[in-house]
Design an enzyme around this catalytic site. Structure first.
Site, PDB file in Angstrom:
ATOM      1  N   SER A   1     -11.271  47.701 -29.444  1.00  0.00           N
ATOM      2  CA  SER A   1     -11.333  46.239 -29.573  1.00  0.00           C
ATOM      3  C   SER A   1     -10.381  45.788 -30.692  1.00  0.00           C
ATOM      4  O   SER A   1     -10.210  46.507 -31.682  1.00  0.00           O
ATOM      5  CB  SER A   1     -12.780  45.861 -29.924  1.00  0.00           C
ATOM      6  OG  SER A   1     -13.050  44.532 -29.595  1.00  0.00           O
ATOM      7  N   PRO A   2      -9.774  44.613 -30.539  1.00  0.00           N
ATOM      8  CA  PRO A   2      -8.862  44.153 -31.597  1.00  0.00           C
ATOM      9  C   PRO A   2      -9.593  43.967 -32.925  1.00  0.00           C
ATOM     10  O   PRO A   2     -10.683  43.401 -32.955  1.00  0.00           O
ATOM     11  CB  PRO A   2      -8.346  42.811 -31.055  1.00  0.00           C
ATOM     12  CG  PRO A   2      -9.326  42.387 -30.016  1.00  0.00           C
ATOM     13  CD  PRO A   2      -9.906  43.637 -29.448  1.00  0.00           C
TER      14      PRO A   2
ATOM     15  N   GLN B   1      -3.399  41.427 -28.995  1.00  0.00           N
ATOM     16  CA  GLN B   1      -4.116  40.162 -28.843  1.00  0.00           C
ATOM     17  C   GLN B   1      -3.276  39.061 -29.491  1.00  0.00           C
ATOM     18  O   GLN B   1      -2.960  39.144 -30.673  1.00  0.00           O
ATOM     19  CB  GLN B   1      -5.491  40.245 -29.514  1.00  0.00           C
ATOM     20  CG  GLN B   1      -6.358  39.031 -29.218  1.00  0.00           C
ATOM     21  CD  GLN B   1      -7.683  39.070 -29.952  1.00  0.00           C
ATOM     22  OE1 GLN B   1      -7.710  39.260 -31.164  1.00  0.00           O
ATOM     23  NE2 GLN B   1      -8.772  38.871 -29.236  1.00  0.00           N
TER      24      GLN B   1
ATOM     25  N   TYR C   1     -11.685  30.254 -32.835  1.00  0.00           N
ATOM     26  CA  TYR C   1     -10.284  29.999 -33.153  1.00  0.00           C
ATOM     27  C   TYR C   1      -9.731  28.920 -32.211  1.00  0.00           C
ATOM     28  O   TYR C   1     -10.461  28.386 -31.374  1.00  0.00           O
ATOM     29  CB  TYR C   1      -9.495  31.317 -33.127  1.00  0.00           C
ATOM     30  CG  TYR C   1     -10.021  32.275 -34.178  1.00  0.00           C
ATOM     31  CD1 TYR C   1      -9.906  31.967 -35.533  1.00  0.00           C
ATOM     32  CD2 TYR C   1     -10.693  33.444 -33.830  1.00  0.00           C
ATOM     33  CE1 TYR C   1     -10.427  32.802 -36.517  1.00  0.00           C
ATOM     34  CE2 TYR C   1     -11.219  34.296 -34.807  1.00  0.00           C
ATOM     35  CZ  TYR C   1     -11.081  33.967 -36.143  1.00  0.00           C
ATOM     36  OH  TYR C   1     -11.610  34.786 -37.108  1.00  0.00           O
TER      37      TYR C   1
ATOM     38  N   ARG D   1     -16.435  48.488 -34.409  1.00  0.00           N
ATOM     39  CA  ARG D   1     -16.886  49.176 -35.625  1.00  0.00           C
ATOM     40  C   ARG D   1     -17.127  50.663 -35.424  1.00  0.00           C
ATOM     41  O   ARG D   1     -16.874  51.466 -36.329  1.00  0.00           O
ATOM     42  CB  ARG D   1     -18.136  48.477 -36.175  1.00  0.00           C
ATOM     43  CG  ARG D   1     -17.791  47.128 -36.804  1.00  0.00           C
ATOM     44  CD  ARG D   1     -19.001  46.268 -37.019  1.00  0.00           C
ATOM     45  NE  ARG D   1     -19.565  45.802 -35.763  1.00  0.00           N
ATOM     46  CZ  ARG D   1     -20.596  44.979 -35.657  1.00  0.00           C
ATOM     47  NH1 ARG D   1     -21.196  44.546 -36.755  1.00  0.00           N
ATOM     48  NH2 ARG D   1     -21.027  44.576 -34.479  1.00  0.00           N
TER      49      ARG D   1
HETATM   50  C1  LIG Z   1     -12.801  44.550 -39.131  1.00  0.00           C
HETATM   51  C2  LIG Z   1     -12.948  43.724 -37.890  1.00  0.00           C
HETATM   52  C3  LIG Z   1     -11.903  42.905 -37.486  1.00  0.00           C
HETATM   53  C4  LIG Z   1     -11.996  42.169 -36.294  1.00  0.00           C
HETATM   54  N1  LIG Z   1     -10.915  41.456 -35.850  1.00  0.00           N
HETATM   55  C5  LIG Z   1     -10.938  40.903 -34.610  1.00  0.00           C
HETATM   56  C6  LIG Z   1      -9.760  40.387 -34.019  1.00  0.00           C
HETATM   57  O1  LIG Z   1      -8.652  40.477 -34.545  1.00  0.00           O
HETATM   58  N2  LIG Z   1      -9.887  39.794 -32.793  1.00  0.00           N
HETATM   59  C7  LIG Z   1     -11.084  39.734 -32.120  1.00  0.00           C
HETATM   60  O2  LIG Z   1     -11.136  39.189 -31.018  1.00  0.00           O
HETATM   61  N3  LIG Z   1     -12.196  40.269 -32.647  1.00  0.00           N
HETATM   62  C8  LIG Z   1     -12.146  40.880 -33.850  1.00  0.00           C
HETATM   63  N4  LIG Z   1     -13.265  41.499 -34.344  1.00  0.00           N
HETATM   64  C9  LIG Z   1     -14.453  41.582 -33.491  1.00  0.00           C
HETATM   65  C10 LIG Z   1     -14.455  42.895 -32.718  1.00  0.00           C
HETATM   66  O3  LIG Z   1     -13.312  43.040 -31.888  1.00  0.00           O
HETATM   67  C11 LIG Z   1     -15.714  43.052 -31.863  1.00  0.00           C
HETATM   68  O4  LIG Z   1     -15.716  42.050 -30.874  1.00  0.00           O
HETATM   69  C12 LIG Z   1     -16.996  42.956 -32.691  1.00  0.00           C
HETATM   70  O5  LIG Z   1     -16.868  43.690 -33.903  1.00  0.00           O
HETATM   71  C13 LIG Z   1     -18.212  43.486 -31.922  1.00  0.00           C
HETATM   72  O6  LIG Z   1     -17.992  44.818 -31.500  1.00  0.00           O
HETATM   73  P1  LIG Z   1     -18.617  46.097 -32.292  1.00  0.00           P
HETATM   74  O7  LIG Z   1     -20.110  45.906 -32.298  1.00  0.00           O
HETATM   75  O8  LIG Z   1     -18.184  47.286 -31.441  1.00  0.00           O
HETATM   76  O9  LIG Z   1     -18.038  46.132 -33.670  1.00  0.00           O
HETATM   77  C14 LIG Z   1     -13.193  42.219 -35.539  1.00  0.00           C
HETATM   78  C15 LIG Z   1     -14.255  43.001 -35.991  1.00  0.00           C
HETATM   79  C16 LIG Z   1     -14.141  43.771 -37.120  1.00  0.00           C
HETATM   80  C17 LIG Z   1     -15.283  44.664 -37.537  1.00  0.00           C
END
Ligand SMILES: Cc1cc2nc3c(=O)[nH]c(=O)nc-3n(C[C@H](O)[C@H](O)[C@H](O)COP(=O)(O)O)c2cc1C
Length: 355
Positions: free
Chosen positions: A22-23, A99, A181, A323
């Protein structure tokens, strides 16, 4: 046979498995340019066996960054700097994605490890732009309402960035329409109070995001997949919701969008979100069922059996993980062992292969 480890084809691209990075913003860019950190961070996850490695939200204009340390993609210099990163990701057998984003009213904020709130012009900040002059939350800057000419210009910047992404070797572009955003701000009636053709009715609120999708699809090679990340719900009464998301997805599908990455939240700072394992999976499932579009599920997906079940039950076509990939770049290897599947493994690391 593991479904999680089965290949997925969209247009001319085949992903070796359905485990996608994921981004994730790294707040480690200088003037929007990637650094060695990005090469190692993204490269490690490609080595670790992911099917797709997606570069963080990368701004299509300098004011489209969240913080001044965000990634950018507004010039050929940026595209050139990403060339060795895409080459490395692809050499590992992973697909390289980026992204493309505009932060809207959440722009000009501090990097997370420097606290919360706005960065002023004197500290390298800027006045953010938004559909309406409504700040995101206390401590955030009041944005400037965008004029029609600026809306058209930002849509054009997305298209130019997509063209550059192809030149830089990216194989997937994802449009960031989520997390409060700019494009999400236009969709939600809570942040969009415009009275012109970009606000009011659902059709009007969708106009700018659809214009961006249309222009990008035209600029992006027809053999390459285009993803959209949506916040399917604002988790607030009277906000953006599943029904409106499905209407938007029908329109995105007609424009040639190939996959919807179903996230939620981020528009209302104090929304109460019932986060728990796989809590956003029903959004990916509903969009897949109602529109017949491929989807990715994201959010608290951490366990191999959980990820396998999401794909096997046809709730989504891929899982995006954030994460858990920070904790373990080799998660696909661990999952393969648990599920009795084969994950890719670099020949240089053969003697350490998970058996
Ligand atoms: C450090 C960090 C940076 C993130 N940056 C972005 C981002 O650039 N674009 C986006 O769409 N989501 C971003 N997210 C959200 C994640 O892509 C993801 O949707 C969210 O953390 C839930 O997934 P997870 O439970 O696997 O962490 C970010 C999350 C984290 C932890």
């Amino acid at each position: 046979m593991s479904k999680l480890f089965s290949p997925l084809s969209l247009r001319a691209i085949t992903f070796r498995n359905r485990i996608f990075v994921s981004p994730m913003c790294q707040y480690s860019s200088e003037d929007g340019l990637p650094t060695d950190w990005h090469l190692v961070h993204l490269g490690s996850r490609a080595v670790g066996g992911a099917g797709l490695v997606m570069v963080e939200a990368s701004a299509v204009t300098p004011e489209g960054r969240i913080s001044p340390a965000d990634s950018g993609f507004w010039s050929d210099t940026h595209a050139h700097a990403f060339g060795r990163i895409t080459a490395f990701i692809r050499a590992q057998g992973a697909v390289a994605g980026i992204q493309l984003a505009h932060a809207g009213r959440k722009g000009s904020t501090k990097v997370p490890w420097e606290g919360e709130g706005a960065v002023s012009a004197g500290q390298g900040g800027w006045t953010p732009s938004a559909p309406s002059a409504i700040p995101f939350a206390p401590g955030y800057l009041e944005p400037r309402e965008m004029a029609e000419a600026q809306i058209e210009s930002v849509a054009q910047k997305f298209a130019e960035a997509a063209e550059r992404a192809a030149a830089a070797g990216f194989q997937v572009v994802e449009l960031h329409m989520a997390h409060g955003y700019l494009l999400h701000e236009f969709l939600s009636p809570l942040s969009n109070r415009r009275t012109d053709r970009f606000g009011g009715s659902l059709e009007n609120r969708m106009r700018f995001p659809l214009l961006v999708a249309e222009k990008v699809r035209r600029a992006w090679p027809s053999g390459l997949p285009l993803f959209v990340r949506l916040s399917v719900s604002d988790w607030v009464e009277g906000g953006w919701d599943v029904g409106q998301s499905i209407a938007l997805c029908h329109a995105l599908k007609a424009l040639g969008v190939d996959l919807v990455d179903a996230s939620s939240g981020g528009l209302v700072h104090d929304a109460r979100i019932p986060a728990g394992p796989g809590y956003q999976v029903p959004f990916a499932e509903a969009i897949r069922r109602e529109t017949d579009m491929p989807t990715a599920a994201v959010g608290l997906i951490t366990e191999p059996a959980q990820a396998e079940q999401i794909i096997a039950n046809q709730q989504a076509d891929a899982v995006m993980m954030a994460r858990e990939f920070l904790r373990d770049p080799y998660w696909p290897q661990r999952a393969a062992k648990t599920l009795g599947a084969q994950a890719p493994w670099p020949k240089q690391y053969e003697r350490g292969r998970v058996k």
